[in-house]
Design a protein around this motif. Sequence first.
Motif, PDB file in Angstrom:
ATOM      1  N   THR A 385      17.708  -5.278  14.358  1.00 28.54           N
ATOM      2  CA  THR A 385      16.337  -5.737  14.109  1.00 28.54           C
ATOM      3  C   THR A 385      15.620  -6.002  15.432  1.00 28.54           C
ATOM      4  O   THR A 385      16.247  -6.150  16.478  1.00 28.54           O
ATOM      5  N   GLU A 386      14.303  -6.096  15.350  1.00 28.09           N
ATOM      6  CA  GLU A 386      13.510  -6.395  16.540  1.00 28.09           C
ATOM      7  C   GLU A 386      13.882  -7.761  17.114  1.00 28.09           C
ATOM      8  O   GLU A 386      13.892  -7.948  18.329  1.00 28.09           O
ATOM      9  N   GLU A 387      14.182  -8.709  16.233  1.00 30.53           N
ATOM     10  CA  GLU A 387      14.558 -10.042  16.709  1.00 30.53           C
ATOM     11  C   GLU A 387      15.850  -9.989  17.520  1.00 30.53           C
ATOM     12  O   GLU A 387      15.963 -10.648  18.563  1.00 30.53           O
ATOM     13  N   GLU A 388      16.818  -9.207  17.054  1.00 29.90           N
ATOM     14  CA  GLU A 388      18.091  -9.082  17.775  1.00 29.90           C
ATOM     15  C   GLU A 388      17.882  -8.417  19.136  1.00 29.90           C
ATOM     16  O   GLU A 388      18.439  -8.855  20.152  1.00 29.90           O
ATOM     17  N   LEU A 389      17.077  -7.367  19.151  1.00 31.20           N
ATOM     18  CA  LEU A 389      16.810  -6.679  20.406  1.00 31.20           C
ATOM     19  C   LEU A 389      16.101  -7.595  21.388  1.00 31.20           C
ATOM     20  O   LEU A 389      16.438  -7.643  22.577  1.00 31.20           O
ATOM     21  N   GLU A 390      15.121  -8.336  20.905  1.00 35.05           N
ATOM     22  CA  GLU A 390      14.356  -9.206  21.790  1.00 35.05           C
ATOM     23  C   GLU A 390      15.257 -10.292  22.386  1.00 35.05           C
ATOM     24  O   GLU A 390      15.107 -10.664  23.562  1.00 35.05           O
ATOM     25  N   GLN A 391      16.183 -10.814  21.595  1.00 33.40           N
ATOM     26  CA  GLN A 391      17.084 -11.838  22.097  1.00 33.40           C
ATOM     27  C   GLN A 391      17.953 -11.305  23.238  1.00 33.40           C
ATOM     28  O   GLN A 391      18.102 -11.938  24.283  1.00 33.40           O
ATOM     29  N   VAL A 392      18.512 -10.115  23.032  1.00 31.71           N
ATOM     30  CA  VAL A 392      19.368  -9.528  24.071  1.00 31.71           C
ATOM     31  C   VAL A 392      18.536  -9.111  25.275  1.00 31.71           C
ATOM     32  O   VAL A 392      18.933  -9.329  26.424  1.00 31.71           O
ATOM     33  N   ARG A 393      17.378  -8.523  25.033  1.00 32.12           N
ATOM     34  CA  ARG A 393      16.502  -8.116  26.129  1.00 32.12           C
ATOM     35  C   ARG A 393      16.146  -9.315  27.014  1.00 32.12           C
ATOM     36  O   ARG A 393      16.210  -9.256  28.235  1.00 32.12           O
ATOM     37  N   THR A 394      15.780 -10.429  26.378  1.00 32.26           N
ATOM     38  CA  THR A 394      15.418 -11.628  27.129  1.00 32.26           C
ATOM     39  C   THR A 394      16.597 -12.144  27.944  1.00 32.26           C
ATOM     40  O   THR A 394      16.436 -12.559  29.097  1.00 32.26           O
ATOM     41  N   GLY A 395      17.783 -12.123  27.345  1.00 34.86           N
ATOM     42  CA  GLY A 395      18.965 -12.579  28.064  1.00 34.86           C
ATOM     43  C   GLY A 395      19.297 -11.725  29.262  1.00 34.86           C
ATOM     44  O   GLY A 395      19.645 -12.247  30.334  1.00 34.86           O
ATOM     45  N   ILE A 396      19.181 -10.397  29.114  1.00 35.26           N
ATOM     46  CA  ILE A 396      19.458  -9.494  30.239  1.00 35.26           C
ATOM     47  C   ILE A 396      18.443  -9.700  31.352  1.00 35.26           C
ATOM     48  O   ILE A 396      18.789  -9.718  32.542  1.00 35.26           O
ATOM     49  N   LEU A 397      17.179  -9.853  30.971  1.00 32.66           N
ATOM     50  CA  LEU A 397      16.143 -10.068  31.985  1.00 32.66           C
ATOM     51  C   LEU A 397      16.371 -11.379  32.741  1.00 32.66           C
ATOM     52  O   LEU A 397      16.218 -11.437  33.961  1.00 32.66           O
ATOM     53  N   ARG A 398      16.759 -12.430  32.008  1.00 31.10           N
ATOM     54  CA  ARG A 398      17.011 -13.719  32.680  1.00 31.10           C
ATOM     55  C   ARG A 398      18.213 -13.606  33.610  1.00 31.10           C
ATOM     56  O   ARG A 398      18.186 -14.105  34.733  1.00 31.10           O
ATOM     57  N   GLY A 399      19.260 -12.946  33.139  1.00 32.06           N
ATOM     58  CA  GLY A 399      20.429 -12.760  33.990  1.00 32.06           C
ATOM     59  C   GLY A 399      20.131 -11.879  35.186  1.00 32.06           C
ATOM     60  O   GLY A 399      20.620 -12.120  36.295  1.00 32.06           O
ATOM     61  N   GLY A 400      19.313 -10.834  34.969  1.00 29.13           N
ATOM     62  CA  GLY A 400      18.945  -9.949  36.064  1.00 29.13           C
ATOM     63  C   GLY A 400      18.115 -10.647  37.121  1.00 29.13           C
ATOM     64  O   GLY A 400      18.300 -10.446  38.325  1.00 29.13           O
ATOM     65  N   LYS A 401      17.205 -11.497  36.664  1.00 28.76           N
ATOM     66  CA  LYS A 401      16.389 -12.259  37.616  1.00 28.76           C
ATOM     67  C   LYS A 401      17.253 -13.214  38.424  1.00 28.76           C
ATOM     68  O   LYS A 401      17.096 -13.356  39.646  1.00 28.76           O
ATOM     69  N   TYR A 402      18.195 -13.865  37.738  1.00 31.04           N
ATOM     70  CA  TYR A 402      19.085 -14.805  38.426  1.00 31.04           C
ATOM     71  C   TYR A 402      19.950 -14.066  39.453  1.00 31.04           C
ATOM     72  O   TYR A 402      20.162 -14.545  40.562  1.00 31.04           O
ATOM     73  N   ALA A 403      20.434 -12.885  39.076  1.00 32.19           N
ATOM     74  CA  ALA A 403      21.230 -12.087  40.014  1.00 32.19           C
ATOM     75  C   ALA A 403      20.402 -11.698  41.233  1.00 32.19           C
ATOM     76  O   ALA A 403      20.889 -11.702  42.372  1.00 32.19           O
ATOM     77  N   TYR A 404      19.139 -11.353  40.998  1.00 26.21           N
ATOM     78  CA  TYR A 404      18.240 -11.012  42.104  1.00 26.21           C
ATOM     79  C   TYR A 404      17.997 -12.219  43.000  1.00 26.21           C
ATOM     80  O   TYR A 404      18.049 -12.124  44.231  1.00 26.21           O
ATOM     81  N   GLU A 405      17.757 -13.375  42.385  1.00 25.99           N
ATOM     82  CA  GLU A 405      17.475 -14.581  43.157  1.00 25.99           C
ATOM     83  C   GLU A 405      18.673 -15.028  43.987  1.00 25.99           C
ATOM     84  O   GLU A 405      18.516 -15.573  45.087  1.00 25.99           O
ATOM     85  N   THR A 406      19.872 -14.821  43.473  1.00 21.96           N
ATOM     86  CA  THR A 406      21.083 -15.300  44.160  1.00 21.96           C
ATOM     87  C   THR A 406      21.813 -14.185  44.896  1.00 21.96           C
ATOM     88  O   THR A 406      22.956 -14.365  45.304  1.00 21.96           O
ATOM     89  N   ALA A 407      21.148 -13.047  45.076  1.00 24.70           N
ATOM     90  CA  ALA A 407      21.812 -11.899  45.712  1.00 24.70           C
ATOM     91  C   ALA A 407      22.322 -12.223  47.117  1.00 24.70           C
ATOM     92  O   ALA A 407      23.359 -11.720  47.549  1.00 24.70           O
ATOM     93  N   GLY A 408      21.601 -13.076  47.838  1.00 22.90           N
ATOM     94  CA  GLY A 408      22.027 -13.434  49.191  1.00 22.90           C
ATOM     95  C   GLY A 408      23.242 -14.327  49.213  1.00 22.90           C
ATOM     96  O   GLY A 408      23.803 -14.596  50.288  1.00 22.90           O
TER      97      GLY A 408
END
Length: 952
Positions: A385-408
């Motif tokens: 469902t769209e709700e399931e996709l949005e939940q996973v999409r949001t989680g990946i984006l948050r994790g990706g941003k955190y990985a970018y922020e802590t890359a150093g």
Amino acid sequence: MRTILRQIILGIFLSVAVSSVVSAQQLNMGDILPQDTNVRVGKLDNGMGYYLRHNAKSTGLADFYIVYDVGSVQEEDSQNGLAHFLEHMMFNGTKHFPDDSMILWLESIGMQFGTNLNAATGMEMTYYQLTQVPLKRESIVDSMLLILHDWSGYLALEDKKIDKERGVIIEELRQRNNAQFRVGNKAAIPVFGDTRYAHRNMLGTEEFLRTFDSQMLRDFYKCWYRPDLQAVVIVGDFDVNEMEAKLKKVMADIPVAQNPKAKEVIRIPDNVAPVVTVITDPEQQTCNANFYIRRAAVPKELNNRVGATYMNMMINIAAAMMNTRFGELAQQEGCPFASAHLQNVPLTNTCDALELQVVARGDAIAEAFTSAYGELERVRRFGFTEEELEQVRTGILRGGKYAYETAGDRENGMLVWECINHYVKNTPLMSPQHKWAVTQLMLMKQVTLQEVNELVRQLISLANNVLVISAPEKAKRVLPETEILENFFSWVRTVEMEPYQTEKIDRPLLSEEIISGRIIKTKKGKYGSTVWMLENGIRVVVLPTTDSPYQIVMNGQASGGLSMIPTEDYYSVSMLAQVVSASGVGDFTAEQLRKVLGSKVVNIQPTINRFSTDINGSAAKGDVETMLQLTYLYFTRPNFDRGRLDMIIEANRINLENSVNSPDFVMTQMVNKITYGDQQRTRIPDEQILAGIDCGKISSWYRNLFTDAAGNYTFYFVGDIDMETFKPLVEKYIGGLPAGKQQLGWKDDGVRVLPGVKEERQEIRMETARSMVSIGYSGGMDYTQQNMMTMGMLSACLQSRYNQIIREEKGGSYGVSVNGTLSRQPIGTYDLKVTFQTNPDMVEELVRVVKDELFQIADKGPDPEDLNKHLEYWRKMETQNARNVQTRLILLQTYYTWGEDWDVDYNKLLNSITVEKVQELARKIMADGNLKEVVVNPTTMVTRCSFLKLVY
């Protein structure tokens, strides 16, 4: 109409360009993803590749790897085990480092065998590593490169050294030949077909290891370990230009391989009908199903394209959504599986697979797999469902941003593996900026629910299906027939189903109004911290640090713990953390909470220890308020789900039933009995204890220790903290906690190690003829920093001696573990434990070695050179540990709990650990005379011949 899978694959092949991903609004499937310019990638004239990267995270340290694009699959049928045997020979003499001189020199500069000097052999790749190398002299860099040079093609491989290592590897085989190993070997032909992959167990057989001709090993090494199949990876605190110049100079004399043998491309044959195998083993402890849907892998040369990354992302998104469903179902009463997990796995270089892993509750593996696979069929028909996709999409984006922020903040090892994967698999080697940009573009601009659902429908096919059922031998009578399982996959497509009903959660984590507390006192704390006293009695210690950008760790601690619990309630309350975690918090079940927190980088866990209760947490800087909200809820509104507790108890009961006769469980039980006797609080939970677990006692004691006792706690926060914005959050969520009326404090629970000498021997049925040995020494000792370090040095010196004598000289064990610890409560004590596995014929001889070496140190002291190399290793590691947020947290806890300042001159402290100090400790241990010796032997019916048969 083209399928989404074909569209992606065709796109990969038809377009070849370097993508400008930062500015692009649409990614082309065939574009090559940009390579990180901070990594120097090159190839020498002899064909050897190299990856060099500067990383200042670990000051003054670097990791050196040599990677081989070869592994066990290169072995002929008559060579099974040679690739792994070569791994053992890397430290047994090379052109420039004869005999044991390499290990001796490396240890002299602060490197530890097994930790910093190690290697691994896989089916398709091998690597040798030198990690955390101290770059304090230029000559060290030169020597490291010379070691890599020799590993490239100049191992000595002398007959005497090869013969000496045979025993060590046979003991490794003996130790690894457990239920998982045996089941894996039997499952190999169904999974890999009748190919080389199915007939390579990496270790070989005992008969082969004892008898193969040494020249065979030298020939295998010369054939495959050559520069065109090698790459050097070096990451650390160095100048890349200087390192590259040195590398080229050192490796210049390695010749181009003449008439190199080509690597055979091995493809797993297709199967139209499902392949089903049922495997049982007497030492298997759970009923499992491993189901594979195989497919051709993207060719290596295309793995760095946008399309390959895009396809992997969509598959991983689908797997994440599927696993969320499995997690929800597993918590429902009556669900036949304890866990189910879907993942995308690379089986070989040419074959990928969707793998469904299922663990049954009890023996109901047929029902468990049927239920889990049925959910795959449901999603194949109806999609997500769209709700399931949005939940996973949001989680990946948050994790990706955190990985970018802590890359150093990435350690050398993480950067090394990005390079290794690029060399072996040609996966993208992108900069953090490009990786984050690509992730955003794919998730926000390209991935759609329609595409994901279409891809899932294609991947969940009836072709190339393989099902492996594994179970304990005693469950054989209830296992399904293979014919029934073979027909199941086509039958399930005829079953009527309804779409999966998902729950949308749109309420806030914390909706109630909180009355903030006040900080009534502020003072300058230890180590640069600030201490706030709140009006509810809670003390808060805050230490801002730049050690780990964007990260914050938390610990709330109160004295008491299980020591305050009456014996009759002890085992119920000991399950407190499990029950609370499984029950959710506030208005949310555990599954609902996971959904609410899906877009957050946050973790929190209440725990109960022997002498304290704790609530531990960590969060990204931007999610610290969520961490504090959860803390507030776990104190004020915990949940206690009786149904979840029943499931936990049943899982423990089944695990007990299946493991009670296993060698590891018998050993644990014997050691516990001989150490503590019949003391009630040290019993390993049995059926009677599990039957007495009381949910009401758990709930009542939780409220006594947390909800009604907040004023007893000290909270510690360490990390990237902005004090101005953090202070009002603390006042609201920590200051807003009710103080409570309970007074907490630890008590002497009366648990003691039994005095004197006790020995126990027991024979049990084993599938592999091996003896398990545990030798423990104990006694009283003050819990001080110097005593802890002295015990660490004694343990390290014993470890070296046992490694030299038991492993290297006698070939009696794959490894000996030495663990020396000190305890502060209820009284100061030490515990020194030595454990190993060995050939039953060598038990008494090796037990004597263990005791004799301790006696030798007590009599003459440790070898000064041996002691110095361990001190050097500790000096090196302290440089890194001092900058670790966890180290700073422990320092604060030690000071504010015990009033002890452990932030001392570390070099001065190490210099105080002398030969005499270590000798004095060894003498005390001998004089105390508290020895607990346990040996578990195989019954006499298990012979060496059965060992040969089983591992084959």
